[in-house]
Design an enzyme around this catalytic site. Sequence first.
Site, PDB file in Angstrom:
ATOM      1  CG  ASP A  30       8.094   4.903  -0.378  1.00  0.00           C
ATOM      2  OD1 ASP A  30       8.035   4.042  -1.420  1.00  0.00           O
ATOM      3  OD2 ASP A  30       8.135   5.001   0.600  1.00  0.00           O
ATOM      4  CB  ILE A  31       5.334   8.183   2.643  1.00  0.00           C
ATOM      5  CG1 ILE A  31       4.917   9.230   3.696  1.00  0.00           C
ATOM      6  CG2 ILE A  31       5.254   6.938   3.408  1.00  0.00           C
ATOM      7  CD1 ILE A  31       3.532   9.263   3.980  1.00  0.00           C
ATOM      8  CG  ASN A  87       8.909  -5.240  -3.138  1.00  0.00           C
ATOM      9  OD1 ASN A  87       9.861  -5.589  -3.640  1.00  0.00           O
ATOM     10  ND2 ASN A  87       8.664  -4.046  -2.386  1.00  0.00           N
ATOM     11  CB  VAL A  96       0.601  -0.534  -1.143  1.00  0.00           C
ATOM     12  CG1 VAL A  96      -0.643  -0.109  -1.841  1.00  0.00           C
ATOM     13  CG2 VAL A  96       1.032   0.298   0.262  1.00  0.00           C
ATOM     14  CG  HIS A 100       3.854  -0.030  -5.387  1.00  0.00           C
ATOM     15  ND1 HIS A 100       2.824  -0.943  -5.004  1.00  0.00           N
ATOM     16  CD2 HIS A 100       4.790  -0.185  -4.780  1.00  0.00           C
ATOM     17  CE1 HIS A 100       3.268  -1.288  -3.915  1.00  0.00           C
ATOM     18  NE2 HIS A 100       4.494  -1.384  -3.839  1.00  0.00           N
ATOM     19  CG  HIS A 102       9.491   0.180  -4.775  1.00  0.00           C
ATOM     20  ND1 HIS A 102       9.453   0.996  -3.376  1.00  0.00           N
ATOM     21  CD2 HIS A 102       8.675  -1.039  -4.501  1.00  0.00           C
ATOM     22  CE1 HIS A 102       8.437   0.214  -2.650  1.00  0.00           C
ATOM     23  NE2 HIS A 102       8.186  -0.641  -3.237  1.00  0.00           N
TER      24      HIS A 102
HETATM   25  P1  AMP Z   1       5.766  -2.407  -0.976  1.00  0.00           P
HETATM   26  O1  AMP Z   1       6.239  -2.564   0.317  1.00  0.00           O
HETATM   27  O2  AMP Z   1       6.445  -2.803  -2.131  1.00  0.00           O
HETATM   28  O3  AMP Z   1       4.095  -2.608  -1.329  1.00  0.00           O
HETATM   29  O4  AMP Z   1       5.920  -0.693  -1.033  1.00  0.00           O
HETATM   30  C1  AMP Z   1       4.663   0.130  -0.628  1.00  0.00           C
HETATM   31  C2  AMP Z   1       5.611   1.565  -0.400  1.00  0.00           C
HETATM   32  O5  AMP Z   1       4.603   2.406  -0.448  1.00  0.00           O
HETATM   33  C3  AMP Z   1       6.279   1.640   0.709  1.00  0.00           C
HETATM   34  O6  AMP Z   1       7.792   1.967   0.279  1.00  0.00           O
HETATM   35  C4  AMP Z   1       5.775   2.636   1.484  1.00  0.00           C
HETATM   36  O7  AMP Z   1       6.589   3.874   2.038  1.00  0.00           O
HETATM   37  C5  AMP Z   1       5.049   3.390   0.203  1.00  0.00           C
HETATM   38  N1  AMP Z   1       3.665   4.271   0.849  1.00  0.00           N
HETATM   39  C6  AMP Z   1       2.943   3.892   1.591  1.00  0.00           C
HETATM   40  N2  AMP Z   1       2.036   4.669   1.918  1.00  0.00           N
HETATM   41  C7  AMP Z   1       2.426   5.899   1.089  1.00  0.00           C
HETATM   42  C8  AMP Z   1       1.943   7.224   0.890  1.00  0.00           C
HETATM   43  N3  AMP Z   1       0.838   7.691   1.528  1.00  0.00           N
HETATM   44  N4  AMP Z   1       2.561   7.996  -0.054  1.00  0.00           N
HETATM   45  C9  AMP Z   1       3.671   7.563  -0.259  1.00  0.00           C
HETATM   46  N5  AMP Z   1       4.242   6.322  -0.260  1.00  0.00           N
HETATM   47  C10 AMP Z   1       3.505   5.696   0.554  1.00  0.00           C
END
Ligand code: AMP
Length: 122
Positions: A30-31, A87, A96, A100, A102
């Site tokens: 995760d970024i 989520n 996003v 996914h 986490h």
């Molecule tokens: P959510 O809020 O559950 O949809 O989680 C989306 C996750 O994607 C967040 O924890 C972000 O930090 C992660 N994220 C968004 N863009 C990227 C990326 N380019 N590379 C890695 N993680 C990302």
Amino acid sequence: MADTIFTKIINKDIPADILYEDELSLAFKDINPQAPVHFLVIPKKAIATINDIGEDDRELVGHLSYVAAKVADELGIAEEGYRTVMNCNEFGGQSVYHIHLHVMGGKLLGWPPFTDKPKTLE
Ligand code: AMP
């Protein structure tokens, strides 16, 4: 559904710190990590939310947990433990819209995860 940033990661159009890949899934860091170890496991098939998981996707979604455990073991956090979270939509904190898992670990995590935001169903 519209492409998300995760489609770009799957297609290698943008970089990610990839930890595992097979024909069905991808795991990458995760970024914006919320724990010492925080990675995401995604299906290569674009499914927007948990609500959109179809009958034919059940095995695929189970595979994400299998990959989560495999990578957690490889990263050395399996024995102490970790948390997996998926989520869903606004109240679930989804940002996003490509499902996914986490995977967070490497320290003792608190529970429950509620915030002070006042928004509720009532
Ligand atoms: P959510 O809020 O559950 O949809 O989680 C989306 C996750 O994607 C967040 O924890 C972000 O930090 C992660 N994220 C968004 N863009 C990227 C990326 N380019 N590379 C890695 N993680 C990302």
